[in-house]
Each structure stands twice: as C-alpha cells, then as structure tokens.
Design an enzyme around this catalytic site. Structure first.
Site, short mmCIF file in Angstrom:
data_model
loop_
_atom_site.label_atom_id
_atom_site.label_comp_id
_atom_site.label_asym_id
_atom_site.label_seq_id
_atom_site.Cartn_x
_atom_site.Cartn_y
_atom_site.Cartn_z
N HIS A 112 0.87 -1.19 0.00
CA HIS A 112 0.00 0.00 0.00
C HIS A 112 0.91 1.23 0.00
O HIS A 112 1.66 1.44 0.94
CB HIS A 112 -0.90 -0.02 1.24
CG HIS A 112 -1.76 1.21 1.37
ND1 HIS A 112 -3.13 1.17 1.23
CD2 HIS A 112 -1.45 2.50 1.62
CE1 HIS A 112 -3.62 2.39 1.39
NE2 HIS A 112 -2.61 3.22 1.63
N LYS A 128 -4.09 0.18 9.11
CA LYS A 128 -2.64 0.41 9.10
C LYS A 128 -2.08 0.40 10.52
O LYS A 128 -2.72 0.89 11.45
CB LYS A 128 -2.36 1.77 8.45
CG LYS A 128 -2.83 1.82 7.00
CD LYS A 128 -2.96 3.25 6.49
CE LYS A 128 -3.62 3.27 5.12
NZ LYS A 128 -4.09 4.63 4.75
N ARG A 140 -9.18 14.16 3.13
CA ARG A 140 -8.99 14.64 4.51
C ARG A 140 -7.53 14.48 4.92
O ARG A 140 -6.73 13.91 4.19
CB ARG A 140 -9.84 13.80 5.47
CG ARG A 140 -9.49 12.32 5.34
CD ARG A 140 -10.13 11.47 6.41
NE ARG A 140 -10.20 10.08 6.02
CZ ARG A 140 -9.24 9.19 6.15
NH1 ARG A 140 -8.08 9.55 6.66
NH2 ARG A 140 -9.39 7.95 5.76
P1 ADP Z 1 -11.40 0.93 2.36
O1 ADP Z 1 -11.82 2.31 1.93
O2 ADP Z 1 -12.53 0.05 2.75
O3 ADP Z 1 -10.29 0.97 3.37
P2 ADP Z 1 -9.59 0.55 0.11
O4 ADP Z 1 -10.05 0.56 -1.29
O5 ADP Z 1 -8.84 1.73 0.61
O6 ADP Z 1 -10.85 0.21 1.05
O7 ADP Z 1 -8.70 -0.73 0.34
C1 ADP Z 1 -8.23 -1.05 1.62
C2 ADP Z 1 -7.22 -2.17 1.54
O8 ADP Z 1 -7.83 -3.31 0.91
C3 ADP Z 1 -6.00 -1.85 0.70
O9 ADP Z 1 -4.98 -1.19 1.44
C4 ADP Z 1 -5.58 -3.27 0.30
O10 ADP Z 1 -4.93 -3.87 1.40
C5 ADP Z 1 -6.90 -3.97 0.09
N1 ADP Z 1 -7.37 -3.90 -1.33
C6 ADP Z 1 -8.22 -3.01 -1.86
N2 ADP Z 1 -8.42 -3.21 -3.17
C7 ADP Z 1 -7.67 -4.28 -3.49
C8 ADP Z 1 -7.43 -5.02 -4.71
N3 ADP Z 1 -8.02 -4.69 -5.87
N4 ADP Z 1 -6.59 -6.07 -4.66
C9 ADP Z 1 -5.99 -6.43 -3.51
N5 ADP Z 1 -6.17 -5.78 -2.34
C10 ADP Z 1 -6.99 -4.73 -2.31
#
Ligand code: ADP
Length: 445
Positions: free
Chosen positions: A208, A237, A291
């Site tokens: 990430h 995180k 934010r």
């Molecule tokens: P949220 O807003 O629910 O936190 P995110 O889209 O930011 O969702 O994704 C959170 C985490 O989910 C990412 O840091 C990653 O670990 C995992 N993740 C999200 N999308 C994918 C994907 N397409 N493939 C693999 N892991 C993903």
C-alpha cells in the site's frame, strides 16, 4: 487568516489542529462529549462546548449541536479532523450554508471521492493507472459474473461507498461469486445504507503506497511524496513510513506526479491522499481520501511541511504557499500507531491510564492526547498515541523507533507496544519483504 477555529473532533487529531492554530495566533474551540470532559483537547483549547452524551452519534456526529457550538462561540471556520464528520459532504455543505468555512475540500469533492466508482472514473480521466475491473456498479449477480470474467480471477467485490475494508469480498473462482455478491451487497447496505458494489481484480500481495497532496482549489496542486503503509491488520494500518523502502527515485517521482495530477484535474482544495496498490512494479489507484490522514506526521518530518498549517492557509484563501520544486525531502520517518488493545486478541482495552511516560530524545515525536490519569473511553477508536521518529536513513529510523518504543511506559490499559517491537525486530520488516496481508500471515505462523 481565521480568528477562531472550531475543531469538530477529539483525541490526538484535535490536539494537532489546536497546536497549529495556537502557533498561528488563531483562537480555538473544542467540542466534546460528556465522556471527554477531562480530555486534553478540552484543556488545551481556548474555549470548549459540550455537544452531547458519550455515543459518537449523539456528540461528535451531532451536526446541529456542532453548528450551534460554532454559532455560540462565533468561530469563523470548522476543522473536521479525521474520522467522524471529516468526509461527510452534507456536513461540509451545512457548514458553508451557515456562512462558515469548512477546512477541507468542497462538499462536491467529498461526495465524489467518497463514491469509489466516481473516484476511479476521475482517476482514469486524469490518466492514472487503475485496478483492472469495472468502473460501473454491477446491477445484479449476472452482471457481477460478467465483470469478474472480464477482470480475471481472483476478484474483489467492493462497496462503492466503502471504507475500513467493509463490504469487501474476495472471490477466487466463479462458483463462489454469486454468494459473495449477496454478502457484499448486504454488508454494504448495512454499513453504508448503499448496497451498490463493483468488481475489480484482486491484486496479489500488493504493497500500500499513498501520496500526500495539497490542492489550491483552482487546479494548482503539489505532492509531498509517498508513504508506505503496507503493515496492516485487517485493512487497518499499523506502521507507516516515508519514503517507501522499495521505490526507485524514478518511481517515486512518477507516483508523486500521479497524485498531484489527480488533485489538479479535479481542482482539489486542501490536503488529500491518493492511495495506490503497488505490485510487480506497477501502481494501481484505489481511492482518494479527502482529509488529513492519521499518518500525516511521517510526511511532515521528511518534507518539512506542516500539513495542518497548509490546510488552514488554503482554507483561508492563502494558497498552497510553495511550489513543487521548493520541497526538499530529507531522511526517513516511521510512525507506529499505539492502540489501547489486547496485544494477543486485539480487543479494545479501555480504562484509566495509571502510569504514563512517553519517550523523548533526538528525532522523536509523540502525537497523543493521553496522560497519567487520563480515561480511555470505550466509545471511540482505540488509538491513544502515534510515535513517530525521524533519522538520516531507514536503519537508523528503525533503531530509533525501537529505542523509543522501549522507553514508552503505559499502565492501566493494555497496548500493542510489545507487538510493535516484535514487528520492528522481524527480518521481513527489516528487509521490507512484506505485503498488505504479511502481518496476518506472520502473526499466524
Ligand atoms: P477501504 O476504503 O474500505 O479501506 P480501500 O479501497 O482503501 O478500502 O482498500 C483497503 C485495503 O484493501 C488496501 O490497502 C488493500 O490492502 C486492500 N485492497 C483493496 N483493493 C484491493 C485489490 N483490488 N486487490 C488487492 N487488495 C486490495
């Protein structure tokens, strides 16, 4: 600049904003629930207003009470902090309708970026690489199957209104898709009141990596480099660092520019974070957070930019204040989130802190609202401190963080301090041979 800012939040982020305001000569108003009467943000603000009982929905999310507090104290602007109302477009609109300034993006930008499908479309329009998959919500199980076939398995079904990993389902083969679609839809409906979901390719073992951006609201934007937030547990995180240990200078410049390009293309106003997955040398945009983020201090330490001060300056019409080529990056910073939780089973551990001694010395920053005798209420999230270190390079930063974690004494509530030290000592972390599910694998092994 503003005369008086109301901070619609609690905890360390409320303190962070109060501190920035104080240094700029801006008066501050804290709001608090009846569970937080003794809290540090209430003590340090110039004024405070109780906005309701402990439950967040009755206090920190109580929009009429917060607006009344701004009226009564004549605050000219409201800083939402992070969490609570920070990404609530309706709140931002109400603040503006009341003739006060919302320190953040426009209500329209918050709403657009809060819809992950709309955000993906904006990213695509700005030529960012996105995760392969649909950029329309799927209308039913048949459409989901078609979208999954197109993206290629494994896929993730994700909530358009998602956050915190909720409403996300991984599907490895077509047989399981229908069922996962039902679960994702109902989870999304329950969590966000919006059941729309989309299908995208699951990136295998990604890191990430996110880019801190600042936009002036008129198409001007800069980036403050990237943060690597690959150490996660259940999408939360735990450790964040800047710069990422795995990028070349060219990749760093490339991903930074992607972030700034997206911000510029939507006339983004204020501080935001453009999040990517990184795997096999490729970046994939996943979302933009409209934010301030918990992990902003690591960026502040390596860039020398005070991000909250920049938020205040932009919101008051003073612009970003510097150009991209004026930013100099320096050294390595790592943040460890300290949560009041059981280090074995991760359940929250609220209570009274009976002993508190934070670390100090060179290169150590502690952003925390707790103190000896402070109550950690059970009603809010369990983050009680962020321990951030800065050093010349990554090995020195790891050594410094370990030293600082060792000095940190907190009694009365259980914390994840021991877990953080174990992670720092692990070969995988030291070599940074990790991905977003590494921690869960490592804990299970
Ligand atoms: P949220 O807003 O629910 O936190 P995110 O889209 O930011 O969702 O994704 C959170 C985490 O989910 C990412 O840091 C990653 O670990 C995992 N993740 C999200 N999308 C994918 C994907 N397409 N493939 C693999 N892991 C993903």
């Amino acid at each position: 600049m503003f005369n008086k800012v109301l901070i619609a939040n609690r905890g360390d982020v409320a303190l962070r904003v109060i501190r920035a305001c104080r240094e700029l000569g801006i008066r501050t108003v804290a709001i608090h629930s009846t569970a937080d009467t003794e809290a540090m943000h209430v003590r340090l603000a110039d004024e405070s207003v109780c906005v309701g009982p402990p439950a967040a929905k009755d206090s920190y999310l109580n929009i009429p009470a917060i607006i009344s507090a701004a009226d009564v104290t004549q605050a000219d602007a409201i800083h939402p902090g992070l969490g609570f109302l920070a990404e609530n477009a309706r709140f931002a609109q109400i603040v503006e309708d009341h003739g006060r300034i919302f320190i953040g993006p426009t209500p329209h930008q918050i709403a657009m970026l809060g819809d992950k499908i709309e955000a993906k479309k904006a990213a695509l329009a700005a030529n960012l690489p996105i995760v392969p998959g649909g950029i329309e919500p799927v209308s039913g199980p048949e459409a989901a199957i078609a979208a999954a076939n197109e993206a290629g398995y494994p896929v993730l079904i994700k909530a358009a209104a998602g956050g915190g990993g909720r409403g996300m389902q991984r599907v490895d083969n077509p047989e399981n898709l229908r069922r996962a679609y039902e679960i994702a839809t109902s989870e999304a409906e329950a969590a966000f009141g919006d059941g729309s979901v989309y299908v995208e390719k699951a990136i295998e073992q990604p890191r990430h990596i996110e880019v801190q951006v600042l936009g002036d609201g008129n198409g001007g934007a800069v980036h403050l480099g990237e943060r690597d937030c690959t150490v996660q547990r259940r999408f939360q995180k735990l450790i964040e660092e800047a710069p990422s240990p795995v990028l070349t200078p060219e990749q760093r410049a490339y991903v930074g520019k992607l972030g700034a390009d997206l911000a510029a293309s939507i006339d983004y106003r204020g501080a935001g974070t453009v999040e990517f997955l990184y795997a096999g040398g490729q970046f994939y945009f996943i979302e933009m957070n409209a934010r301030l983020q918990v992990e902003h201090p690591v960026t502040e330490l390596v860039s020398g930019v005070d991000i909250v001060e920049a938020q205040l300056r932009i919101a008051s019409g003073g612009g970003i204040g510097f150009r991209q080529d004026e930013i100099r990056f320096n050294g390595h910073a790592i943040e460890a989130r300290i949560n009041a939780e059981d280090p074995e089973n991760f359940t929250p551990s609220p209570g009274r802190i009976t002993l508190y001694h934070p670390p100090g010395g060179p290169g150590v920053r502690v952003d925390s609202h707790v103190f000896q005798g402070a109550m950690v209420p059970p009603y809010y999230d369990s983050l009680i401190a962020k321990l951030i270190v800065h050093a010349d390079n990554r090995p020195a930063a790891i050594s410094r963080l370990d030293r600082a974690l060792g000095e940190y004494a907190i009694d009365g509530v259980r914390t994840n301090l021991p877990l953080q030290r174990r992670i720092l000592a692990s070969d995988d972390f030291i070599q940074s041979e990790i991905d977003v599910v590494w921690l869960e694998r490592w804990l299970a092994s």
